[in-house]
Motif scaffolding. Structure first.
Motif, PDB file in Angstrom:
ATOM      1  N   GLY A  40       0.813  -1.226   0.000  1.00  0.00           N
ATOM      2  CA  GLY A  40       0.000   0.000   0.000  1.00  0.00           C
ATOM      3  C   GLY A  40       0.837   1.263   0.000  1.00  0.00           C
ATOM      4  O   GLY A  40       0.565   2.201   0.748  1.00  0.00           O
ATOM      5  N   GLU A  62      -1.828  -4.665   2.754  1.00  0.00           N
ATOM      6  CA  GLU A  62      -0.665  -3.905   3.209  1.00  0.00           C
ATOM      7  C   GLU A  62      -0.158  -4.469   4.536  1.00  0.00           C
ATOM      8  O   GLU A  62      -0.946  -4.723   5.449  1.00  0.00           O
ATOM      9  CB  GLU A  62      -1.052  -2.420   3.342  1.00  0.00           C
ATOM     10  CG  GLU A  62      -0.130  -1.564   4.176  1.00  0.00           C
ATOM     11  CD  GLU A  62       1.331  -1.528   3.726  1.00  0.00           C
ATOM     12  OE1 GLU A  62       1.597  -1.401   2.528  1.00  0.00           O
ATOM     13  OE2 GLU A  62       2.212  -1.641   4.627  1.00  0.00           O
ATOM     14  N   CYS A  66      -1.205   1.810   4.892  1.00  0.00           N
ATOM     15  CA  CYS A  66      -0.905   2.412   3.594  1.00  0.00           C
ATOM     16  C   CYS A  66      -0.037   3.652   3.797  1.00  0.00           C
ATOM     17  O   CYS A  66      -0.359   4.514   4.625  1.00  0.00           O
ATOM     18  CB  CYS A  66      -2.195   2.787   2.877  1.00  0.00           C
ATOM     19  SG  CYS A  66      -3.058   1.355   2.251  1.00  0.00           S
ATOM     20  N   GLU A 204      -5.151  -3.804   6.145  1.00  0.00           N
ATOM     21  CA  GLU A 204      -3.844  -3.383   6.641  1.00  0.00           C
ATOM     22  C   GLU A 204      -3.392  -4.404   7.691  1.00  0.00           C
ATOM     23  O   GLU A 204      -4.084  -5.398   7.942  1.00  0.00           O
ATOM     24  CB  GLU A 204      -3.937  -1.962   7.197  1.00  0.00           C
ATOM     25  CG  GLU A 204      -4.275  -0.966   6.072  1.00  0.00           C
ATOM     26  CD  GLU A 204      -4.324   0.498   6.484  1.00  0.00           C
ATOM     27  OE1 GLU A 204      -3.709   1.338   5.813  1.00  0.00           O
ATOM     28  OE2 GLU A 204      -5.007   0.801   7.483  1.00  0.00           O
TER      29      GLU A 204
END
Ligand SMILES: Cc1cc2nc3c(=O)[nH]c(=O)nc-3n(C[C@H](O)[C@H](O)[C@H](O)COP(=O)(O)OP(=O)(O)OC[C@H]3O[C@@H](n4cnc5c(N)ncnc54)[C@H](O)[C@@H]3O)c2cc1C
Length: 455
Positions: A40, A62, A66, A204
């Motif tokens: 990301g 990610e 990010c 994430e």
């Protein structure tokens, strides 16, 4: 301890911005999608956004959050020419060079469009990065490089320091025709927000530990689950060597740092004669970069690269105080009127090099795309490349610009220059040239003139 270094904040993330307060949830169990993008940074986020805009069901994975990587840590210079020495590229990659130059020029325009499209407040100043010469010899190099660019249809503005509005400590330089400077932390945060506002499914805190092509699909394993996609884009830049699937030596990582001063009185900045406010990169073998910020501080960096080897994973690091001090001493000698300004903070990041010094994108089999190694120019090039890869996935054909960086190899050549000994030798060469090229004397004389004017 010298009081100028007493309050330096060393950070393992970035000095431009804080990490996001709230992170997207990690991958749990099995997630299926049409296209998965791994990484990301500005590259991966732009890829995911473009795929989503074009109606694709896309997942972005990610490891941290990010913008965690180089994207939030860099010098914030939107360059519009390729990274790497154009003279060398002309010799080593004569066929690729025209395409690379066009690609880099279009990349700067693309990022400007991205900022506008998503209304991102990132302190962007479209004032064109300057290739700045600290000595007549460096000016000769600028003129040679500018001539190569011109022969390929890309004009820059050549001139003395006064003509192009850079500090009089420099002889002169060339201002690139597009691009400028911004706060990269704010840019990454803005693109992350655009991703959160889009149909992209963002995960994430989800490090991909393995990537495999299995039964016509791509399977990406994380600690708590897996993502199964028809196609994948691996956009992890310097971190790309972690999986077996990645061609060997696609990217060679190096560690570089940035340093920020405490705020400087605007009158002292005005006295430098830096009317264009353009970011500067010197013409050393390993460049120094200098720029002003919206907060009246100066950020400067590089001058020394530390080889990352091919040892993965690349771990977070604090900048080494010795490296910070060396960079700062260079800054004080380049800008003697600011030699009392304290250093406020420093951070660093992993940057990615290719052995050919050109940006690289390619594909493994028919469904795993990768991109890497923008050689220090990825702030504009990585998102543009990501968008081009997204278009290639949707359209089934590669644009002229994607073709210019497209390369399929099972293994790339190692980068012999990104090793401790050659890097140290190049650093030494730059320091010796600093002693003999007259740059320090010029900076001192400029400082004396400024002092007389402002008395
Ligand atoms: C100090 C510094 C100064 C620089 N200055 C400039 C400049 O002024 N101008 C310029 O054009 N370029 C500059 N660069 C280079 C530029 O920042 C990069 O080329 C660009 O940000 C690359 O973007 P990216 O999205 O490809 O990679 P990154 O921003 O590095 O993103 C990669 C992402 O992948 C994630 N990731 C890694 N491994 C995994 C995994 N296994 N699973 C899931 N996610 C993973 C990482 O967490 C990271 O967020 C600089 C770089 C540094 C470090």
């Amino acid at each position: 301890m010298n009081p100028k270094y007493r309050n330096v904040e060393y950070t393992t993330f970035s000095g431009w911005i804080d990490p996001p307060a709230q992170l997207a949830a990690p991958v749990q169990g099995t997630v299926e999608c049409d296209v998965a993008v791994v990484g990301g940074g500005v590259g991966g986020m732009a890829t995911a956004l473009r795929l989503s805009e074009r109606g694709i069901d896309v997942v972005l994975i990610e490891a941290e959050f990010c913008g965690y990587g180089a994207s939030s840590r860099n010098g914030g210079q939107i360059a519009s020419a390729p990274g790497g020495d154009l003279r060398m590229l002309k010799v080593l990659s004569p066929k690729k060079l025209p395409g690379m130059v066009r690609f880099a020029d279009n990349a700067a325009t693309f990022v400007e469009g991205l900022i506008k499209q998503h209304g991102i407040d990132c302190d962007y100043e479209p004032n064109g990065m300057v290739w700045a010469a600290v000595s007549p010899i460096q000016m000769l190099r600028v003129k040679t490089l500018a001539a190569i660019l011109r022969s390929l249809g890309v004009d820059g503005r050549l001139g003395t320091a006064k003509q192009i509005g850079i500090p009089e400590a420099f002889v002169g330089g060339m201002r690139e025709r597009r691009g400028g400077m911004l706060n990269p932390g704010k840019l990454s945060r803005g693109i992350r927000q655009a991703v959160l506002d889009s149909p992209v499914r963002l995960f994430e805190q989800s490090k991909v530990i393995d990537v495999q092509r299995r039964g016509g699909k791509v399977v990406m394993a994380t600690a708590a689950g897996e993502v199964i996609a028809n196609q994948a884009v691996l956009s992890t830049n310097s971190y790309s060597g972690e999986w077996d699937i990645i061609p060997a030596h696609l990217s060679t990582p190096a560690w570089i740092i940035e340093v920020e001063t405490a705020p400087i009185d605007p009158e002292r900045i005005a006295a430098l004669g830096w009317t264009s406010r353009s970011g500067l990169v010197t013409q050393h073998q390993i460049m120094e970069n200098y720029r002003l910020t919206a907060d009246n501080t100066m950020v400067f960096g590089v001058r020394r690269l530390e080889a990352g080897g091919q040892t993965y994973p690349l771990l977070p690091r604090n900048p080494d105080p010795g490296m910070v001090r060396e960079l700062a001493e260079g800054f004080y000698r380049r800008f003697p009127t600011l030699s009392d300004v304290p250093i406020a903070r420093s951070w660093g990041g992993w940057i990615s090099f290719s052995s050919s010094w050109t940006t690289v994108a390619g594909r493994i089999g028919d469904n795993v795309y990768y991109s890497a190694s923008c050689n220090g120019h990825g702030l504009a090039q990585a998102p543009y490349l990501g968008a081009l890869i997204a278009d290639a996935i949707v359209d089934g054909t590669r644009s002229k610009d994607l073709e210019s960086v497209w390369e399929i190899k099972a293994s790339y050549l190692p980068s012999p220059a990104i090793r401790p000994l050659p890097l140290r030798a190049v650093w030494l060469f730059d320091r010796i040239s600093d002693i003999f090229n007259g740059g320090w004397r010029r900076a001192r004389r400029a400082a004396n003139r400024i002092a007389r004017r402002t008395q």
